[in-house]
Every structure is written in C-alpha cells, then in structure tokens.
Design a protein around this motif. Structure first.
Motif, PDB file in Angstrom:
ATOM      1  N   MET A  27      38.020  39.658  37.616  1.00 41.71           N
ATOM      2  CA  MET A  27      38.290  39.691  39.052  1.00 41.71           C
ATOM      3  C   MET A  27      39.501  40.568  39.372  1.00 41.71           C
ATOM      4  O   MET A  27      39.430  41.421  40.222  1.00 41.71           O
ATOM      5  CB  MET A  27      38.485  38.276  39.594  1.00 41.71           C
ATOM      6  N   GLY A  28      40.631  40.326  38.731  1.00 44.23           N
ATOM      7  CA  GLY A  28      41.823  41.134  38.962  1.00 44.23           C
ATOM      8  C   GLY A  28      42.341  41.052  40.383  1.00 44.23           C
ATOM      9  O   GLY A  28      42.750  42.059  40.950  1.00 44.23           O
ATOM     10  N   ILE A  29      42.359  39.853  40.956  1.00 46.18           N
ATOM     11  CA  ILE A  29      42.799  39.672  42.342  1.00 46.18           C
ATOM     12  C   ILE A  29      44.242  39.182  42.362  1.00 46.18           C
ATOM     13  O   ILE A  29      44.545  38.112  41.837  1.00 46.18           O
ATOM     14  CB  ILE A  29      41.876  38.689  43.085  1.00 46.18           C
ATOM     15  N   SER A  30      45.119  39.980  42.990  1.00 46.17           N
ATOM     16  CA  SER A  30      46.534  39.593  43.049  1.00 46.17           C
ATOM     17  C   SER A  30      47.117  39.666  44.460  1.00 46.17           C
ATOM     18  O   SER A  30      48.324  39.540  44.636  1.00 46.17           O
ATOM     19  CB  SER A  30      47.356  40.470  42.110  1.00 46.17           C
ATOM     20  N   SER A  31      46.252  39.849  45.465  1.00 46.98           N
ATOM     21  CA  SER A  31      46.722  39.902  46.844  1.00 46.98           C
ATOM     22  C   SER A  31      45.632  39.406  47.787  1.00 46.98           C
ATOM     23  O   SER A  31      44.456  39.350  47.420  1.00 46.98           O
ATOM     24  CB  SER A  31      47.104  41.339  47.228  1.00 46.98           C
ATOM     25  N   ARG A  32      46.037  39.074  49.005  1.00 49.88           N
ATOM     26  CA  ARG A  32      45.059  38.667  50.019  1.00 49.88           C
ATOM     27  C   ARG A  32      44.082  39.811  50.307  1.00 49.88           C
ATOM     28  O   ARG A  32      42.902  39.573  50.521  1.00 49.88           O
ATOM     29  CB  ARG A  32      45.760  38.239  51.309  1.00 49.88           C
ATOM     30  N   ARG A  33      44.592  41.010  50.296  1.00 44.72           N
ATOM     31  CA  ARG A  33      43.734  42.170  50.559  1.00 44.72           C
ATOM     32  C   ARG A  33      42.629  42.276  49.508  1.00 44.72           C
ATOM     33  O   ARG A  33      41.456  42.509  49.840  1.00 44.72           O
ATOM     34  CB  ARG A  33      44.585  43.431  50.565  1.00 44.72           C
ATOM     35  N   GLU A  34      42.985  42.107  48.250  1.00 46.40           N
ATOM     36  CA  GLU A  34      41.976  42.156  47.181  1.00 46.40           C
ATOM     37  C   GLU A  34      41.027  40.968  47.289  1.00 46.40           C
ATOM     38  O   GLU A  34      39.827  41.108  47.038  1.00 46.40           O
ATOM     39  CB  GLU A  34      42.665  42.188  45.821  1.00 46.40           C
ATOM     40  N   ALA A  35      41.550  39.797  47.677  1.00 45.98           N
ATOM     41  CA  ALA A  35      40.688  38.625  47.868  1.00 45.98           C
ATOM     42  C   ALA A  35      39.690  38.892  48.988  1.00 45.98           C
ATOM     43  O   ALA A  35      38.499  38.588  48.862  1.00 45.98           O
ATOM     44  CB  ALA A  35      41.529  37.391  48.173  1.00 45.98           C
ATOM     45  N   ASP A  36      40.179  39.473  50.087  1.00 41.78           N
ATOM     46  CA  ASP A  36      39.291  39.772  51.211  1.00 41.78           C
ATOM     47  C   ASP A  36      38.205  40.778  50.827  1.00 41.78           C
ATOM     48  O   ASP A  36      37.052  40.642  51.229  1.00 41.78           O
ATOM     49  CB  ASP A  36      40.093  40.299  52.400  1.00 41.78           C
ATOM     50  N   ALA A  37      38.574  41.779  50.030  1.00 45.62           N
ATOM     51  CA  ALA A  37      37.578  42.769  49.587  1.00 45.62           C
ATOM     52  C   ALA A  37      36.505  42.094  48.749  1.00 45.62           C
ATOM     53  O   ALA A  37      35.310  42.377  48.895  1.00 45.62           O
ATOM     54  CB  ALA A  37      38.263  43.886  48.799  1.00 45.62           C
ATOM     55  N   PHE A  38      36.911  41.189  47.865  1.00 39.68           N
ATOM     56  CA  PHE A  38      35.968  40.436  47.036  1.00 39.68           C
ATOM     57  C   PHE A  38      35.037  39.602  47.928  1.00 39.68           C
ATOM     58  O   PHE A  38      33.814  39.607  47.759  1.00 39.68           O
ATOM     59  CB  PHE A  38      36.732  39.542  46.052  1.00 39.68           C
ATOM     60  N   LEU A  39      35.628  38.907  48.889  1.00 41.68           N
ATOM     61  CA  LEU A  39      34.837  38.052  49.775  1.00 41.68           C
ATOM     62  C   LEU A  39      33.883  38.854  50.647  1.00 41.68           C
ATOM     63  O   LEU A  39      32.777  38.392  50.950  1.00 41.68           O
ATOM     64  CB  LEU A  39      35.769  37.189  50.629  1.00 41.68           C
ATOM     65  N   GLN A  40      34.272  40.064  51.031  1.00 38.63           N
ATOM     66  CA  GLN A  40      33.377  40.926  51.808  1.00 38.63           C
ATOM     67  C   GLN A  40      32.148  41.308  50.991  1.00 38.63           C
ATOM     68  O   GLN A  40      31.037  41.381  51.521  1.00 38.63           O
ATOM     69  CB  GLN A  40      34.110  42.175  52.281  1.00 38.63           C
ATOM     70  N   LYS A  41      32.350  41.552  49.698  1.00 42.69           N
ATOM     71  CA  LYS A  41      31.206  41.860  48.839  1.00 42.69           C
ATOM     72  C   LYS A  41      30.235  40.681  48.806  1.00 42.69           C
ATOM     73  O   LYS A  41      29.022  40.854  48.877  1.00 42.69           O
ATOM     74  CB  LYS A  41      31.664  42.207  47.427  1.00 42.69           C
ATOM     75  N   LEU A  42      30.794  39.470  48.685  1.00 39.45           N
ATOM     76  CA  LEU A  42      29.928  38.282  48.673  1.00 39.45           C
ATOM     77  C   LEU A  42      29.223  38.123  50.015  1.00 39.45           C
ATOM     78  O   LEU A  42      28.032  37.809  50.066  1.00 39.45           O
ATOM     79  CB  LEU A  42      30.741  37.024  48.361  1.00 39.45           C
ATOM     80  N   ALA A  43      29.949  38.353  51.097  1.00 38.95           N
ATOM     81  CA  ALA A  43      29.378  38.190  52.439  1.00 38.95           C
ATOM     82  C   ALA A  43      28.262  39.200  52.720  1.00 38.95           C
ATOM     83  O   ALA A  43      27.380  38.942  53.543  1.00 38.95           O
ATOM     84  CB  ALA A  43      30.472  38.316  53.492  1.00 38.95           C
ATOM     85  N   SER A  44      28.279  40.330  52.008  1.00 40.31           N
ATOM     86  CA  SER A  44      27.249  41.343  52.225  1.00 40.31           C
ATOM     87  C   SER A  44      25.876  40.867  51.754  1.00 40.31           C
ATOM     88  O   SER A  44      24.863  41.478  52.080  1.00 40.31           O
ATOM     89  CB  SER A  44      27.619  42.639  51.504  1.00 40.31           C
ATOM     90  N   GLY A  45      25.856  39.787  50.983  1.00 39.44           N
ATOM     91  CA  GLY A  45      24.594  39.225  50.543  1.00 39.44           C
ATOM     92  C   GLY A  45      24.041  39.793  49.256  1.00 39.44           C
ATOM     93  O   GLY A  45      22.943  39.432  48.844  1.00 39.44           O
TER      94      GLY A  45
END
Length: 167
Positions: free
Chosen positions: A107-125
């Motif tokens: 994952m390599g998530i260390s910020s809210r911005r990176e978390a949001d980018a990850f979540l956007q990928k999931l939200a894309s379906g």
C-alpha cells in the motif's frame, strides 16, 4: 547466483552505512551498471534505497508492527486517517485465506492524500477491498518513527473499535 538471489542479497547488504555501487559490484562479481539496475528493480518493488554521494543506504530504520483489524468498507477512510495522522505508514494489507493462504498487497500510504487516492481507486469500482474475502478481517503492517508512535496507533485503532478481538 541468479539475478533474483543477487537482488535479495543486495537488499540485505545495504544498511545505515553507505555502500558504493563499485564496492557492491566487486562483492557480487558483477559490473557497477548491473548493481545500478538491481537497485532500480528493488526500488520498483517498493524497497526504499537512498542514493548518496558515498553510496546506497536505507532510510532511518523505522519501527514496524502488524495490526489485525476488522471494520466495514465505509470505515476504511477513518482507519487509514487514524494511522497516518499519528505518524504511521501503512506498508501493506494482507489476509489469511483458508484456501490460498496469505494474500498480501503493498500500500505505501503515509498521508491523507495517498489514502484518498487509494479510496478513489476502490470507489471507481475496479475492485473491492481485500478484507472483503475474509469477513472484513485483515492485517496491516504499519511503520512509524518508534514504538511509542505504534503504541499510539494501536490505542487509536482500539478506541475506534478497529482492532480485531485478541489484538
């Protein structure tokens, strides 16, 4: 020694003291350019290797801990934010599947911005969270500046009901 074995040994050789590509090339019996290419491949795999004028080093050693968690899809953002806001980095997510065994994803998530980018990928379906195949149970390897930060992260996850029972 094949390339994969050499890269594994190379990754284990690099530490806090700088090692030049020339010295590593001599150690492994290959050219300096092969070492440079191996380091590039290791970085592509997610290894954090820093180039200095004196050689390759690893960044400061960070404390690491695995947290077993369980939550709904809707709570994923909150979980990730709790970790990164407390100074943690979510290195990976993994599950223990009864048939396939351990399934891990970096994952390599260390910020809210990176978390949001990850979540956007999931939200894309295009996919669903890995935890969904194991009844929402999953593990995160989390790194932080020290054990105190990891203790704080664990306490926050527990306070929000995200730590799985027995953790």
């Amino acid at each position: 020694m094949n390339g994969e074995e050499r890269r594994r040994a190379l990754a284990e050789s690099i530490g806090a003291q700088p090692l030049s590509a020339a010295r590593l090339a001599e150690k492994f019996g290959v050219s300096r350019q092969v070492i440079v290419q191996d380091v590039a491949l290791l970085r592509a795999e997610g290894k954090e290797i820093i180039s200095t004028n004196r050689g390759y080093i690893l960044p400061r050693v960070r404390a690491s801990r695995v947290f077993k968690a369980r939550h709904s899809d809707a709570q994923t953002r909150e979980e990730l934010y709790l970790i990164v806001d407390a100074g943690g980095r979510v290195e990976d997510v993994f599950v223990w599947h009864k048939v396939y065994g351990k399934i891990v994803a970096p994952m390599g998530i260390s910020s809210r911005r990176e978390a949001d980018a990850f979540l956007q990928k999931l939200a894309s379906g295009v996919s669903v969270p890995l935890k969904n195949i194991t009844g929402d149970y999953h593990y995160h390897t989390v790194t932080a500046a020290g054990e105190a930060a990891l203790d704080e992260i664990g306490a926050l996850l527990a306070a929000h009901g995200f730590l799985a029972e027995g953790e």
